[in-house]
Design a protein around this motif. Structure first.
Motif, PDB file in Angstrom:
ATOM      1  N   ALA A  75       0.841  -1.250   0.047  1.00 11.94           N
ATOM      2  CA  ALA A  75      -0.016   0.017  -0.075  1.00 11.94           C
ATOM      3  C   ALA A  75       1.000   1.267  -0.003  1.00 11.94           C
ATOM      4  O   ALA A  75       0.484   2.263   0.376  1.00 11.94           O
ATOM      5  N   SER A  76       2.026   1.038  -0.268  1.00 11.99           N
ATOM      6  CA  SER A  76       3.115   2.015  -0.514  1.00 11.99           C
ATOM      7  C   SER A  76       2.722   3.196  -1.720  1.00 11.99           C
ATOM      8  O   SER A  76       1.981   2.636  -2.517  1.00 11.99           O
ATOM      9  N   PRO A  77       3.068   4.392  -1.577  1.00 15.68           N
ATOM     10  CA  PRO A  77       2.509   5.318  -2.580  1.00 15.68           C
ATOM     11  C   PRO A  77       2.997   4.806  -4.019  1.00 15.68           C
ATOM     12  O   PRO A  77       2.203   4.868  -5.104  1.00 15.68           O
ATOM     13  N   GLY A  78       4.335   4.307  -4.242  1.00 19.07           N
ATOM     14  CA  GLY A  78       4.831   3.842  -5.527  1.00 19.07           C
ATOM     15  C   GLY A  78       3.880   3.021  -5.968  1.00 19.07           C
ATOM     16  O   GLY A  78       3.796   2.538  -7.341  1.00 19.07           O
ATOM     17  N   PHE A  79       3.781   1.588  -5.213  1.00 16.90           N
ATOM     18  CA  PHE A  79       3.039   0.358  -5.626  1.00 16.90           C
ATOM     19  C   PHE A  79       1.702   0.847  -5.872  1.00 16.90           C
ATOM     20  O   PHE A  79       1.169   0.357  -6.998  1.00 16.90           O
ATOM     21  N   THR A  80       0.868   1.711  -5.062  1.00 18.92           N
ATOM     22  CA  THR A  80      -0.356   2.097  -5.439  1.00 18.92           C
ATOM     23  C   THR A  80      -0.508   2.957  -6.695  1.00 18.92           C
ATOM     24  O   THR A  80      -1.365   2.338  -7.620  1.00 18.92           O
ATOM     25  N   VAL A  81       0.392   3.755  -7.161  1.00 18.17           N
ATOM     26  CA  VAL A  81       0.451   4.443  -8.099  1.00 18.17           C
ATOM     27  C   VAL A  81       0.605   3.270  -9.565  1.00 18.17           C
ATOM     28  O   VAL A  81      -0.360   3.456 -10.606  1.00 18.17           O
ATOM     29  N   ALA A  82       1.484   2.307  -9.483  1.00 20.56           N
ATOM     30  CA  ALA A  82       1.655   1.412 -10.416  1.00 20.56           C
ATOM     31  C   ALA A  82       0.121   0.619 -10.694  1.00 20.56           C
ATOM     32  O   ALA A  82      -0.119   0.302 -11.689  1.00 20.56           O
ATOM     33  N   VAL A  83      -0.298   0.096  -9.564  1.00 21.65           N
ATOM     34  CA  VAL A  83      -1.560  -0.807  -9.527  1.00 21.65           C
ATOM     35  C   VAL A  83      -2.796   0.155 -10.197  1.00 21.65           C
ATOM     36  O   VAL A  83      -3.604  -0.563 -11.001  1.00 21.65           O
ATOM     37  N   VAL A  84      -3.007   1.274  -9.800  1.00 19.08           N
ATOM     38  CA  VAL A  84      -3.997   2.323 -10.146  1.00 19.08           C
ATOM     39  C   VAL A  84      -3.825   2.652 -11.759  1.00 19.08           C
ATOM     40  O   VAL A  84      -4.798   2.458 -12.410  1.00 19.08           O
ATOM     41  N   MET A  85      -2.754   2.854 -12.308  1.00 14.90           N
ATOM     42  CA  MET A  85      -2.334   3.037 -13.649  1.00 14.90           C
ATOM     43  C   MET A  85      -2.837   1.653 -14.435  1.00 14.90           C
ATOM     44  O   MET A  85      -3.247   1.626 -15.593  1.00 14.90           O
ATOM     45  N   ALA A  86      -2.294   0.421 -13.824  1.00 10.59           N
ATOM     46  CA  ALA A  86      -2.733  -0.845 -14.612  1.00 10.59           C
ATOM     47  C   ALA A  86      -4.337  -1.048 -14.671  1.00 10.59           C
ATOM     48  O   ALA A  86      -4.708  -1.492 -15.782  1.00 10.59           O
ATOM     49  N   ILE A  87      -5.020  -0.636 -13.552  1.00  9.12           N
ATOM     50  CA  ILE A  87      -6.358  -0.952 -13.371  1.00  9.12           C
ATOM     51  C   ILE A  87      -6.992   0.080 -14.510  1.00  9.12           C
ATOM     52  O   ILE A  87      -8.029  -0.245 -15.240  1.00  9.12           O
ATOM     53  N   THR A  88      -6.323   1.263 -14.457  1.00 10.68           N
ATOM     54  CA  THR A  88      -6.971   2.517 -15.236  1.00 10.68           C
ATOM     55  C   THR A  88      -6.958   1.993 -16.725  1.00 10.68           C
ATOM     56  O   THR A  88      -7.765   2.108 -17.522  1.00 10.68           O
ATOM     57  N   ALA A  89      -5.695   1.591 -17.210  1.00  8.49           N
ATOM     58  CA  ALA A  89      -5.615   0.918 -18.453  1.00  8.49           C
ATOM     59  C   ALA A  89      -6.223   0.014 -18.962  1.00  8.49           C
ATOM     60  O   ALA A  89      -6.894  -0.194 -19.994  1.00  8.49           O
ATOM     61  N   ALA A  90      -6.661  -1.142 -17.891  1.00  7.31           N
ATOM     62  CA  ALA A  90      -7.632  -2.377 -18.236  1.00  7.31           C
ATOM     63  C   ALA A  90      -8.991  -1.929 -18.225  1.00  7.31           C
ATOM     64  O   ALA A  90      -9.853  -2.399 -19.083  1.00  7.31           O
ATOM     65  N   ALA A  91      -9.438  -0.872 -17.509  1.00  2.96           N
ATOM     66  CA  ALA A  91     -10.763  -0.372 -17.635  1.00  2.96           C
ATOM     67  C   ALA A  91     -11.092   0.777 -18.794  1.00  2.96           C
ATOM     68  O   ALA A  91     -12.018   0.955 -19.101  1.00  2.96           O
ATOM     69  N   ALA A  92      -9.829   1.329 -19.235  1.00  6.70           N
ATOM     70  CA  ALA A  92     -10.030   2.075 -20.372  1.00  6.70           C
ATOM     71  C   ALA A  92     -10.260   1.570 -21.654  1.00  6.70           C
ATOM     72  O   ALA A  92     -10.967   2.117 -22.762  1.00  6.70           O
ATOM     73  N   TYR A  93      -9.981   0.369 -21.697  1.00  4.57           N
ATOM     74  CA  TYR A  93     -10.170  -0.274 -23.263  1.00  4.57           C
ATOM     75  C   TYR A  93     -11.566  -1.251 -23.150  1.00  4.57           C
ATOM     76  O   TYR A  93     -11.298  -2.286 -22.307  1.00  4.57           O
ATOM     77  N   ASP A  94     -12.229  -0.898 -24.060  1.00  3.61           N
ATOM     78  CA  ASP A  94     -13.598  -1.877 -23.962  1.00  3.61           C
ATOM     79  C   ASP A  94     -13.474  -2.791 -25.118  1.00  3.61           C
ATOM     80  O   ASP A  94     -13.341  -2.536 -26.296  1.00  3.61           O
ATOM     81  N   ARG A  95     -13.286  -4.190 -24.767  1.00  4.75           N
ATOM     82  CA  ARG A  95     -12.704  -4.938 -25.804  1.00  4.75           C
ATOM     83  C   ARG A  95     -13.926  -5.515 -26.810  1.00  4.75           C
ATOM     84  O   ARG A  95     -13.674  -5.644 -27.890  1.00  4.75           O
ATOM     85  N   LYS A  96     -15.070  -5.436 -26.224  1.00  2.00           N
ATOM     86  CA  LYS A  96     -16.316  -5.737 -26.899  1.00  2.00           C
ATOM     87  C   LYS A  96     -16.513  -4.632 -28.186  1.00  2.00           C
ATOM     88  O   LYS A  96     -16.723  -4.888 -29.336  1.00  2.00           O
ATOM     89  N   GLN A  97     -16.486  -3.310 -27.653  1.00  4.26           N
ATOM     90  CA  GLN A  97     -16.749  -2.216 -28.583  1.00  4.26           C
ATOM     91  C   GLN A  97     -15.623  -1.743 -29.297  1.00  4.26           C
ATOM     92  O   GLN A  97     -15.703  -0.961 -30.361  1.00  4.26           O
ATOM     93  N   LYS A  98     -14.394  -2.455 -28.858  1.00  7.96           N
ATOM     94  CA  LYS A  98     -13.094  -1.735 -29.246  1.00  7.96           C
ATOM     95  C   LYS A  98     -12.900  -0.271 -29.367  1.00  7.96           C
ATOM     96  O   LYS A  98     -12.711   0.039 -30.456  1.00  7.96           O
ATOM     97  N   ARG A  99     -13.097   0.276 -28.302  1.00 11.02           N
ATOM     98  CA  ARG A  99     -13.106   1.771 -28.152  1.00 11.02           C
ATOM     99  C   ARG A  99     -12.370   2.162 -26.826  1.00 11.02           C
ATOM    100  O   ARG A  99     -12.498   1.181 -25.953  1.00 11.02           O
ATOM    101  N   ILE A 100     -12.158   3.285 -26.582  1.00 10.41           N
ATOM    102  CA  ILE A 100     -11.534   3.759 -25.367  1.00 10.41           C
ATOM    103  C   ILE A 100     -12.572   4.110 -24.418  1.00 10.41           C
ATOM    104  O   ILE A 100     -13.481   5.026 -24.983  1.00 10.41           O
TER     105      ILE A 100
END
Length: 243
Positions: A75-100
Motif C-alpha cells: 500500500a506504499s505510494p509507488g506501488f499504489t500508483v503502479a496498480v492504479v495505472m494498470a487498473i485504469t489501463a484495463a478499464a479504459a479499453y472496451d474489448r467488445k466495442q473496441k473503443r476507449i
C-alpha cells in the motif's frame, strides 16, 4: 427494460456507499480528539501487539510479524500508483466495442482526491502519532522505510489499500467477472482484495505506525473515493443505448 432499471439501481450502491463513507470520515475527524477514542486507540494497539508477540507458537508469531512488515509495501505510494495505472489501463479499453472508455480517467483522479484529503486531514486533525516506544523493529526500518510523522491521522496506507480493492471490484464488474455466483474469478478477486486490506490495516496498528482511529479514517477515505470512482464507471456502463 425492468432488468436494466434494476442493474442501474444496483450500480447506484457504490455512490451511496462513497458518500456515506466520506460523511463518516468527516464525523470521525470532528470527534477524533475525544478521550474515549484516545483510550480505545491505546487499548487496541496494546492488544494487537501483545496478541501477536506473546503467541505460544513463536514461529507463528515471527511469521505474522514478518507479514505485518511486508504488507506495508503493498500500500506504499509507488506501488499504489503502479496498480492504479494498470487498473485504469484495463478499464479504459472496451474489448467488445473496441473503443476507449475515457471515463476510466476517474480512477487516477479519485486517487488524487484521496491524497489531498489525507494531506488536509494530517494538517487539520492534530492527532499525535504513537510514541516511539510502541514502534516494532525500528532498527529494520530506519532511515529509508519509516518516518515518524508528528501527526498520524488518517492512515494513508489503509486508505490506499481500500481504494485499490474497490476499484478492482469495479474493474471486475466492468469486465463481467461477477456474472455467476460460483465464478472463481469473482470470489478470488473478492477474497484477495479483502485479505490485503485487512492485512495492511492490521499491520499499521501492530507496527506502531498508526492508531486504530487513524486506520478507520483511512479506510473511510479509501472506500469513499474508491466507491465514487466505481460508481462513475458502472453507472455510465449501465445506461441503455439510444436507438
Amino acid at each position: 427494460m425492468w432488468d436494466r432499471q434494476v442493474v442501474h439501481m444496483r450500480r447506484l450502491i457504490p455512490l451511496v456507499i462513497g458518500v456515506l463513507c466520506l460523511i463518516g470520515f468527516a464525523l470521525l475527524s470532528k470527534f477524533e480528539d475525544r478521550d474515549a477514542l484516545r483510550r480505545l486507540d491505546f487499548a487496541v494497539t496494546v492488544k494487537v501487539q501483545e496478541s501477536i508477540d506473546n503467541s505460544s507458537h513463536l514461529r507463528v508469531a515471527a511469521l505474522v510479524g514478518n507479514i505485518m512488515e511486508g504488507a506495508t509495501f503493498f500500500a506504499s505510494p509507488g506501488f499504489t500508483v503502479a496498480v492504479v495505472m494498470a487498473i485504469t489501463a484495463a478499464a479504459a479499453y472496451d474489448r467488445k466495442q473496441k473503443r476507449i472508455r475515457f471515463r476510466a480517467a476517474v480512477i487516477p483522479l479519485a486517487l488524487f482526491v484521496l491524497v489531498l484529503i489525507e494531506i488536509v486531514g494530517k494538517s487539520i486533525v492534530h492527532h499525535p502519532s504513537p510514541p516511539f516506544g510502541m514502534i516494532k523493529n525500528p532498527e529494520s526500518m530506519f532511515p529509508a522505510d519509516y518516518i515518524n510523522e508528528q501527526y498520524s491521522y488518517p492512515s494513508g496506507h489503509a486508505a490506499r489499500a481500500a481504494f485499490m480493492a474497490f476499484v478492482l471490484f469495479a474493474l471486475a464488474e466492468l469486465r463481467g467477472f461477477w456474472q455467476g455466483r460460483r465464478n472463481p474469478v469473482r470470489w478470488g478477486v473478492a477474497l484477495f482484495s479483502l485479505a490485503c486490506v485487512a492485512t495492511v490495516s492490521l499491520s499499521r496498528i501492530y507496527l506502531g505506525h498508526h492508531w486504530f482511529s487513524d486506520v478507520a479514517g483511512g479506510l473511510l477515505i479509501g472506500l469513499g473515493t474508491g466507491s465514487i470512482a466505481a460508481s462513475v464507471l458502472l453507472l455510465h456502463a449501465s445506461r441503455p443505448r439510444q436507438a
